[in-house]
Design a protein around this motif. Structure first.
Motif: not given
Length: 181
Positions: A20-43
């Motif tokens: 979120s703070k990798a660059f002082a300015s960005t020309n593209l920034a996006d994020a997509y989220s999906i639900e993880l099942p309870s038994r799925a790895s979070t590694n």
């Protein structure tokens, strides 16, 4: 482990993500989220490797077309970048250099003469109050010149489709279990 919820949502960059703070300015920034099942790895490293190794065939074809075009412009191709990983597997996932790994996030990316980019696979280890655990795949890009801005203009729609498709495919195949981490 397959999940019945394969819905990918456009979300804001997680403020706690390192990109979120990798660059002082960005020309593209996006994020997509999906639900993880309870038994799925979070590694995050395991999940990133899983996502990138289970891409749809149309994505591989699209990358081949991209490589044919950008190679003629003197830019790095995915094939060239992946070959760097074969020389030093610990520091790359496919074509992407590993910049940082923590318990909740892996930051990947690359730098070239036209642009620098970072990708993040960020996992909430614990569900927040009343919500499920989420995997958020974020991208930020900083362009150095007109070629970079033109490149992002052309590939941004494809990028968004690729990210969403990759997350849906991983969910349909079934996320790695926490015991596989």
């Amino acid at each position: 482990m397959a999940t019945p919820n394969h819905r990918v949502k456009l979300v804001s960059l997680p403020p706690e993500s390192k990109i979120s703070k990798a660059f002082a300015s960005t020309n593209l920034a996006d994020a997509y989220s999906i639900e993880l099942p309870s038994r799925a790895s979070t590694n995050p490293e395991l999940l990133a490797r899983f996502i990138f190794s289970h891409r749809a065939p149309w994505i591989r074809n699209l990358i081949a077309v991209r490589d044919a075009i950008v190679g003629r412009l003197g830019l790095k191709t995915a094939k060239q970048l992946t070959s760097l990983g074969e020389e030093s597997e610990a520091g790359r996932i496919g074509a992407f250099k590993i910049y940082d790994i923590s318990l909740t996030e892996i930051v990947l990316g690359g730098d070239d003469k036209h642009l620098d980019f970072r990708l993040s696979v960020y996992c909430s280890n614990q569900p927040s109050s009343g919500s499920k655990r989420q995997l958020t795949f974020s991208t930020v890009v900083h362009c150095h010149n007109r070629l970079g801005r033109l490149y992002i203009f052309v590939i941004a729609p494809f990028h968004r489709l690729v990210v969403q498709s990759s997350l849906r495919s991983a969910a349909q195949i079934g996320w790695p279990l926490a015991t596989e981490a």
